[in-house]
Design a protein around this motif. Structure first.
Motif, PDB file in Angstrom:
ATOM      1  N   ASP A 123      41.822  46.637  48.439  1.00 34.62           N
ATOM      2  CA  ASP A 123      41.315  46.411  47.088  1.00 34.62           C
ATOM      3  C   ASP A 123      42.329  45.638  46.246  1.00 34.62           C
ATOM      4  N   CYS A 124      43.604  45.976  46.386  1.00 35.19           N
ATOM      5  CA  CYS A 124      44.658  45.293  45.627  1.00 35.19           C
ATOM      6  C   CYS A 124      44.742  43.829  46.034  1.00 35.19           C
ATOM      7  N   ARG A 125      44.759  43.614  47.329  1.00 34.41           N
ATOM      8  CA  ARG A 125      44.885  42.244  47.837  1.00 34.41           C
ATOM      9  C   ARG A 125      43.698  41.385  47.417  1.00 34.41           C
ATOM     10  N   ASN A 126      42.488  41.937  47.539  1.00 36.19           N
ATOM     11  CA  ASN A 126      41.297  41.180  47.140  1.00 36.19           C
ATOM     12  C   ASN A 126      41.295  40.897  45.644  1.00 36.19           C
ATOM     13  N   ALA A 127      41.708  41.893  44.845  1.00 37.16           N
ATOM     14  CA  ALA A 127      41.733  41.703  43.397  1.00 37.16           C
ATOM     15  C   ALA A 127      42.727  40.611  43.011  1.00 37.16           C
ATOM     16  N   GLN A 128      43.863  40.562  43.690  1.00 38.93           N
ATOM     17  CA  GLN A 128      44.836  39.502  43.422  1.00 38.93           C
ATOM     18  C   GLN A 128      44.233  38.127  43.710  1.00 38.93           C
ATOM     19  N   GLU A 129      43.499  38.025  44.817  1.00 32.58           N
ATOM     20  CA  GLU A 129      42.898  36.739  45.178  1.00 32.58           C
ATOM     21  C   GLU A 129      41.846  36.313  44.158  1.00 32.58           C
ATOM     22  N   TRP A 130      41.008  37.264  43.715  1.00 31.96           N
ATOM     23  CA  TRP A 130      39.972  36.918  42.744  1.00 31.96           C
ATOM     24  C   TRP A 130      40.579  36.598  41.381  1.00 31.96           C
ATOM     25  N   SER A 131      41.643  37.286  41.002  1.00 34.96           N
ATOM     26  CA  SER A 131      42.272  36.975  39.710  1.00 34.96           C
ATOM     27  C   SER A 131      42.866  35.575  39.736  1.00 34.96           C
ATOM     28  N   ARG A 132      43.479  35.196  40.867  1.00 35.45           N
ATOM     29  CA  ARG A 132      44.047  33.847  40.969  1.00 35.45           C
ATOM     30  C   ARG A 132      42.961  32.785  40.913  1.00 35.45           C
ATOM     31  N   GLU A 133      41.840  33.025  41.600  1.00 36.15           N
ATOM     32  CA  GLU A 133      40.753  32.039  41.581  1.00 36.15           C
ATOM     33  C   GLU A 133      40.159  31.922  40.180  1.00 36.15           C
ATOM     34  N   ALA A 134      39.982  33.059  39.508  1.00 31.25           N
ATOM     35  CA  ALA A 134      39.441  33.033  38.139  1.00 31.25           C
ATOM     36  C   ALA A 134      40.376  32.279  37.201  1.00 31.25           C
ATOM     37  N   GLU A 135      41.675  32.553  37.320  1.00 30.13           N
ATOM     38  CA  GLU A 135      42.645  31.884  36.449  1.00 30.13           C
ATOM     39  C   GLU A 135      42.659  30.379  36.697  1.00 30.13           C
ATOM     40  N   ASP A 195      31.768  32.626  31.678  1.00 28.45           N
ATOM     41  CA  ASP A 195      31.640  34.048  31.307  1.00 28.45           C
ATOM     42  C   ASP A 195      31.806  34.942  32.535  1.00 28.45           C
ATOM     43  N   ALA A 196      31.216  34.523  33.656  1.00 23.49           N
ATOM     44  CA  ALA A 196      31.328  35.323  34.883  1.00 23.49           C
ATOM     45  C   ALA A 196      32.771  35.361  35.378  1.00 23.49           C
ATOM     46  N   TRP A 197      33.481  34.234  35.279  1.00 27.91           N
ATOM     47  CA  TRP A 197      34.884  34.223  35.702  1.00 27.91           C
ATOM     48  C   TRP A 197      35.728  35.116  34.807  1.00 27.91           C
ATOM     49  N   LEU A 198      35.432  35.141  33.520  1.00 23.33           N
ATOM     50  CA  LEU A 198      36.163  36.034  32.617  1.00 23.33           C
ATOM     51  C   LEU A 198      35.938  37.492  33.002  1.00 23.33           C
ATOM     52  N   SER A 199      34.693  37.835  33.352  1.00 23.72           N
ATOM     53  CA  SER A 199      34.407  39.198  33.793  1.00 23.72           C
ATOM     54  C   SER A 199      35.138  39.507  35.093  1.00 23.72           C
ATOM     55  N   SER A 200      35.099  38.570  36.029  1.00 21.67           N
ATOM     56  CA  SER A 200      35.792  38.762  37.306  1.00 21.67           C
ATOM     57  C   SER A 200      37.274  38.991  37.074  1.00 21.67           C
ATOM     58  N   LEU A 201      37.865  38.182  36.210  1.00 25.06           N
ATOM     59  CA  LEU A 201      39.297  38.310  35.926  1.00 25.06           C
ATOM     60  C   LEU A 201      39.615  39.662  35.303  1.00 25.06           C
ATOM     61  N   GLY A 202      38.784  40.106  34.367  1.00 25.78           N
ATOM     62  CA  GLY A 202      39.027  41.396  33.716  1.00 25.78           C
ATOM     63  C   GLY A 202      39.011  42.550  34.697  1.00 25.78           C
ATOM     64  N   TYR A 203      38.016  42.581  35.566  1.00 22.26           N
ATOM     65  CA  TYR A 203      37.943  43.661  36.550  1.00 22.26           C
ATOM     66  C   TYR A 203      39.064  43.550  37.576  1.00 22.26           C
ATOM     67  N   ASN A 236      35.732  48.710  40.466  1.00 15.67           N
ATOM     68  CA  ASN A 236      36.342  47.581  39.769  1.00 15.67           C
ATOM     69  C   ASN A 236      36.611  46.425  40.728  1.00 15.67           C
ATOM     70  N   ALA A 237      37.082  46.732  41.924  1.00 18.58           N
ATOM     71  CA  ALA A 237      37.353  45.682  42.901  1.00 18.58           C
ATOM     72  C   ALA A 237      36.060  44.984  43.306  1.00 18.58           C
ATOM     73  N   TYR A 238      35.012  45.760  43.528  1.00 19.21           N
ATOM     74  CA  TYR A 238      33.731  45.162  43.900  1.00 19.21           C
ATOM     75  C   TYR A 238      33.154  44.331  42.761  1.00 19.21           C
ATOM     76  N   LEU A 239      33.318  44.802  41.522  1.00 23.96           N
ATOM     77  CA  LEU A 239      32.826  44.036  40.382  1.00 23.96           C
ATOM     78  C   LEU A 239      33.598  42.725  40.225  1.00 23.96           C
ATOM     79  N   ALA A 240      34.910  42.767  40.457  1.00 21.12           N
ATOM     80  CA  ALA A 240      35.696  41.532  40.403  1.00 21.12           C
ATOM     81  C   ALA A 240      35.161  40.522  41.416  1.00 21.12           C
TER      82      ALA A 240
END
Length: 208
Positions: free
Chosen positions: A185-197, A157-165, A132-136
């Motif tokens: 993985d947690c830290r990276n996922a937080q960064e990608w969720s913020r960028e997607a948002e 669409d890609a940002w929505l997928s990134s945010l979901g993962y 999930n982290a890699y997919l994000a």
């Protein structure tokens, strides 16, 4: 604690175990943000075992993100891609090669590599935090490439997928614990969720 544990393991192994050096480099990078020490450990791991794909990937990511040197990253990654037959290793290699091409503003080549990574990741167990982290991250990089190519609808669409993962990772118990530092993985996922948002909020049409 992690650094001391792997330093002790390294002493017990007389500095001869590539995997211990790899984990020590990862700990230096994550816990202490000591990128010089991390680079040295990854290079030592590769000197001991020149087929250690995770060390190539971590070293290349360090060159991309911290050194801003995509050419050096590609010099590490491209030869290894031809040698691996492990799906996970191959997927991460394609992802990092795509990232390096993106940093060089070679968006079409980046997109090709990233889409290959996405297909390989999608064929794996999606319940695993690493996937999930890699997919994000992969979808976030795809979104960056599509944005640069002017393909706004596909980028959204890609940002929505990134945010979901990314949110699937962020909501895990280990990512909510007060542990400092958080797992990578947690830290990276937080960064990608913020960028997607940020992207999705900026792309919203204002109400009439």
């Amino acid at each position: 604690v992690a650094i001391k544990r792997f330093e002790r393991a390294n002493r017990l192994m007389f500095g001869r175990d590539a995997t211990v050096h790899f984990h020590l480099g990862d700990a230096y990078e994550l816990v202490g943000s000591d990128y010089e020490a991390a680079e040295a450990e990854y290079l030592t791991a590769l000197r001991l075992n020149d087929t250690h794909v995770p060390a190539y990937n971590n070293l290349a990511r360090l060159y991309i993100v911290e050194r801003h040197d995509p050419d050096r990253a590609l010099s590490q990654l491209l030869p290894v891609l031809q040698q691996t037959d492990d799906a996970m290793s191959e997927a991460v290699l394609h992802k990092n090669i795509g990232w390096a091409y993106l940093e060089k503003n070679w968006q079409n080549k980046a997109l090709d590599e990233l889409q290959q990574a996405e297909q390989l990741f999608q064929g794996m167990d999606l319940d695993h935090i690493d996937i999930n982290a890699y997919l994000a991250e992969t979808y976030g990089l795809i979104a960056r490439a599509l944005t640069a190519l002017g393909r706004a609808g596909e980028a959204q669409d890609a940002w929505l997928s990134s945010l979901g993962y990314a949110l699937a990772v962020v909501e895990l118990d280990e990512c909510k614990s007060p542990t400092i530092p958080l797992p990578s993985d947690c830290r990276n996922a937080q960064e990608w969720s913020r960028e997607a948002e940020r992207y999705l909020e900026s792309s919203e049409d204002p109400s009439p």
